[in-house]
Scaffold this active site. Structure first.
Site, PDB file in Angstrom:
ATOM      1  CG  ASP A 111       4.240  10.876   2.389  1.00  0.00           C
ATOM      2  OD1 ASP A 111       5.267  11.316   2.732  1.00  0.00           O
ATOM      3  OD2 ASP A 111       3.972   9.639   2.101  1.00  0.00           O
ATOM      4  CG  ASP A 219       9.531  11.302   0.761  1.00  0.00           C
ATOM      5  OD1 ASP A 219       9.196  10.396   0.638  1.00  0.00           O
ATOM      6  OD2 ASP A 219      10.362  12.123  -0.165  1.00  0.00           O
ATOM      7  CD  GLU A 297      11.524   7.619   3.322  1.00  0.00           C
ATOM      8  OE1 GLU A 297      11.367   6.323   2.640  1.00  0.00           O
ATOM      9  OE2 GLU A 297      11.569   8.566   2.681  1.00  0.00           O
ATOM     10  CG  HIS A 369       5.081   3.960  -0.919  1.00  0.00           C
ATOM     11  ND1 HIS A 369       5.531   4.202   0.442  1.00  0.00           N
ATOM     12  CD2 HIS A 369       5.916   4.848  -1.690  1.00  0.00           C
ATOM     13  CE1 HIS A 369       6.364   5.167   0.320  1.00  0.00           C
ATOM     14  NE2 HIS A 369       6.571   5.636  -1.047  1.00  0.00           N
ATOM     15  CG  ASP A 370       9.454   3.780  -1.298  1.00  0.00           C
ATOM     16  OD1 ASP A 370       8.790   3.925  -2.266  1.00  0.00           O
ATOM     17  OD2 ASP A 370       9.800   4.484  -0.358  1.00  0.00           O
TER      18      ASP A 370
HETATM   19  O1  TEU Z   1      11.761   7.161  -0.465  1.00  0.00           O
HETATM   20  C1  TEU Z   1      13.191   7.315  -0.140  1.00  0.00           C
HETATM   21  C2  TEU Z   1      13.969   6.335  -0.431  1.00  0.00           C
HETATM   22  O2  TEU Z   1      15.107   6.681  -0.465  1.00  0.00           O
HETATM   23  C3  TEU Z   1      13.595   5.179  -0.974  1.00  0.00           C
HETATM   24  O3  TEU Z   1      12.863   4.279  -0.150  1.00  0.00           O
HETATM   25  C4  TEU Z   1      13.790   4.773  -2.340  1.00  0.00           C
HETATM   26  O4  TEU Z   1      12.402   4.503  -2.854  1.00  0.00           O
HETATM   27  C5  TEU Z   1      14.488   3.619  -2.314  1.00  0.00           C
HETATM   28  O5  TEU Z   1      15.720   3.923  -2.035  1.00  0.00           O
HETATM   29  C6  TEU Z   1      14.525   3.433  -3.719  1.00  0.00           C
HETATM   30  O6  TEU Z   1      15.471   2.334  -4.031  1.00  0.00           O
HETATM   31  C7  TEU Z   1      10.782   8.167  -0.278  1.00  0.00           C
HETATM   32  C8  TEU Z   1       9.478   7.986  -0.992  1.00  0.00           C
HETATM   33  O7  TEU Z   1       9.148   6.928   0.135  1.00  0.00           O
HETATM   34  C9  TEU Z   1       9.704   7.221  -2.363  1.00  0.00           C
HETATM   35  O8  TEU Z   1       8.271   6.559  -2.619  1.00  0.00           O
HETATM   36  C10 TEU Z   1       9.943   8.205  -3.007  1.00  0.00           C
HETATM   37  O9  TEU Z   1      10.310   7.884  -4.354  1.00  0.00           O
HETATM   38  C11 TEU Z   1      11.197   8.923  -2.809  1.00  0.00           C
HETATM   39  O10 TEU Z   1      11.390   9.158  -1.294  1.00  0.00           O
HETATM   40  C12 TEU Z   1      11.299  10.412  -3.227  1.00  0.00           C
HETATM   41  O11 TEU Z   1      10.455  11.083  -2.789  1.00  0.00           O
END
Ligand code: TEU
Length: 594
Positions: A111, A219, A297, A369-370
């Site tokens: 990541d 990310d 992402e 994970h989100d």
């Molecule tokens: O996530 C970015 C993101 O915009 C989302 O998936 C976010 O978790 C969601 O909008 C919340 O509702 C990435 C990572 O995958 C996430 O775990 C982190 O918290 C985020 O970036 C910040 O690094």
């Protein structure tokens, strides 16, 4: 059925990159396997569970962050890009993991979180030290809004709302200036306008590749370029309904220099750096010079932008994670859920399949994970239909054109957690949202009901390895509770059961490896208006697969809907088919057209 005429442009079928037939498995280390009894998963735990990955047949492991971090956002707040947090183990164990995966013919994708650092990263500490610090400009520091004093209500430099509630601006009392954080206040945004920042990031990436990693999942990489005016100011966004804050996304999603930055990154980091895995080509094909994998992402990315990002000729990234399909069951904000309409899902996936058919490439996912657990969100997690809907969803996704991502536990049919109170949540996003909603006077029971459905913690409960009290995850007290359903839903119970969700994932992954139609075939959506049956074809070089999925509990008259399905040969199904003319509840079939 023969689709794709002589003028169908299919450059991928000539020289397809290895990742077109690969499946990626995401490990969220905190919740995968604990090896030292502290209740938190670690690298030692991953090393113990490699047989699970080999058995599943995946090609790539994407490892969520294991770098030193205050863990304000479970490692997405990094304080040292070139180390391993002692919570997760040692640098030597990371080397061991790279080596062990390569020996097994798998690759490791790390990541890469470079839109922001932790506020405890030495770069930020130096930046914050004074207005004249050499690294002041490595982050986004701005004075209060004209005419207002630091700390005044509304004095924040812009009105943007943070992803994790509240303003994106945090006041630094010492200097009287604000710094920008699109996510938590402990995640200050790096200033990519500054070439020193970019050089430092690229050097760090090269260091990891030299160490043997095989690529990066980047990310929120489409947020690194901000739309900044020549005088250095940033623009307010349109006001959000019922809020003093606004939506700043037009200023930071796919900003003006995003393509320039990614092309520069490609030149500086990836160009000419392919390497073979374990001395052999993975997936049985020659790798050429492109053995690495990059996936960006990109919340809010459009198909038009995605075509640009993933066009190999532009040399930016191999594929992107888009968010359209995981935004169809809420109304603007994830905290305002609405029912998913099947025709919207088809229209969305269909558009992405079409847009990236001749240029670029899709990544395919339900879970990460989100996101809440797919079987609870898009399937039916009642005891009667949980296995069938989990395998139906998997079939639907894995038969699309693109690279499928399996999130840990998805292959076991893991479901959302029955959260009873706010004290059971750990995620900063959930906790911030709850706190904000209470200040705004919302009904706690209603807020909790939405959290139970949408919280990221649903994805983060420990992997259910067996039926023992901590599910085989840890000998200590897990950092987030194990789902009580693990007594029935676990890997040990599924491993030897040919009807299990796990066995079905194994078959789907093998099918992609064996059958070029699955990897590369053209995609055509069928029955776009049907509310329950999701059907499509995949065709390549005269062979056509017909995929039919019943996304409901209602039996479907297949003979009437798709008569061509009746005489077709069954390649793979998720249920023992009783009647070829009828599709049972949550039944999925992959058929070879006669
Ligand atoms: O996530 C970015 C993101 O915009 C989302 O998936 C976010 O978790 C969601 O909008 C919340 O509702 C990435 C990572 O995958 C996430 O775990 C982190 O918290 C985020 O970036 C910040 O690094």
């Amino acid at each position: 059925m023969q689709l794709g005429g002589p003028d169908t442009f299919r450059p991928m079928s000539q020289q397809a990159p290895w990742w077109t037939s690969a499946v990626v498995y995401q490990v969220y280390p905190r919740s995968f396997q604990d090896s030292d009894g502290d209740g938190i998963g670690d690298l030692g735990g991953i090393l113990q569970r490699l047989d699970h990955l080999t058995d599943l047949g995946v090609d790539v492991v994407w490892l969520s962050p294991v770098y030193p971090s205050p863990q304000a956002d479970n490692g997405y707040d990094i304080s040292d890009y070139q180390g391993i947090d002692p919570l997760f183990g040692t640098p030597a164990q990371l080397d061991e993991l790279i080596e062990a995966l390569h020996r097994r013919g798998m690759r490791l994708v790390m990541d890469l979180v470079v839109n922001h650092t932790s506020d405890e990263h030495p770069w930020f500490l130096e930046s914050r030290a004074s207005r004249t610090s050499a690294k002041r400009d490595w982050y986004w520091w701005r004075p209060p809004r004209a005419g207002l004093a630091a700390g005044d209500p509304g004095a924040e430099p812009t009105n943007w709302q943070s992803f994790f509630s509240g303003s994106v601006w945090e006041l630094d009392e010492a200097s009287g200036e604000y710094f920008l954080h699109l996510f938590d206040r402990k995640q200050p945004d790096l200033n990519w306008e500054n070439p020193e920042v970019r050089d430092a990031v690229y050097a760090m990436m090269r260091w990891w590749l030299d160490r043997g990693v095989d690529g990066f999942r980047m990310d929120v990489i489409n947020m690194i370029s901000k739309d900044v005016a020549p005088d250095g100011s940033l623009h307010d966004g349109p006001p959000l309904p019922g809020s003093a804050l606004g939506d700043g996304s037009a200023s930071y999603l796919c900003g003006p220099r995003i393509h320039e930055f990614l092309q520069e990154m490609h030149r500086e980091v990836f160009a000419g750096r392919g390497h073979a895995v374990g001395g052999r080509a993975v997936g049985g094909r020659a790798d050429g010079d492109k053995a690495l994998l990059t996936v960006g992402e990109m919340p809010g990315v459009t198909v038009e932008q995605a075509r640009l990002f993933t066009d190999p000729a532009r040399a930016e990234v191999d594929m992107v994670f888009q968010f359209e399909h995981v935004g169809l069951d809420f109304d603007g904000s994830k905290w305002r859920p609405v029912p998913l309409r099947m025709r919207d899902l088809k229209a969305s996936f269909g558009r992405w399949q079409a847009a990236l058919a001749d240029v670029g490439w899709n990544s395919l996912y339900w879970d990460n994970h989100d996101q809440p657990r797919a079987v609870s969100r898009f399937g039916d997690d009642s005891p009667e239909f949980r296995r069938d809907s989990a395998t139906c969803l998997a079939t639907l996704l894995h038969l699309h054109r693109g690279t499928p991502y399996v999130y840990q536990g998805e292959e076991l049919g893991m479901a959302n957690y029955p959260f009873a109170g706010i004290d059971e949540f750990r995620d900063v996003e959930s906790l911030n949202h709850f706190a904000g909603a209470m200040v705004a006077g919302e009904d706690p029971a209603e807020v909790l009901a939405v959290l139970r459905r949408m919280s990221r913690d649903n994805a983060r409960t420990p992997v259910q390895w067996d039926g023992s009290p901590s599910a085989g995850f840890s000998t200590g007290k897990p950092w987030l509770a194990v789902n009580p359903d693990h007594t029935e839903w676990n890997a040990a119970a599924q491993r030897a059961d040919p009807h299990s969700v796990l066995a079905h994932y194994r078959r789907l992954i093998a099918l992609r490896h064996e059958n070029p139609v699955v990897a590369l075939g053209d995609f055509t959506m069928l029955l776009p208006e049907h509310d329950e049956v999701y059907a499509f074809t995949r065709s390549l070089d005269g062979e056509t697969l017909l995929v039919v999925c019943n996304m409901s509990r209602t039996r479907q008259p297949l003979a009437t809907l798709l008569p061509e399905a009746i005489d077709a040969e069954l390649v793979l199904g998720n249920l023992p088919s009783a009647d070829p003319a009828v599709l049972g509840p949550w039944e999925a079939r992959v058929l070879r057209s006669a």
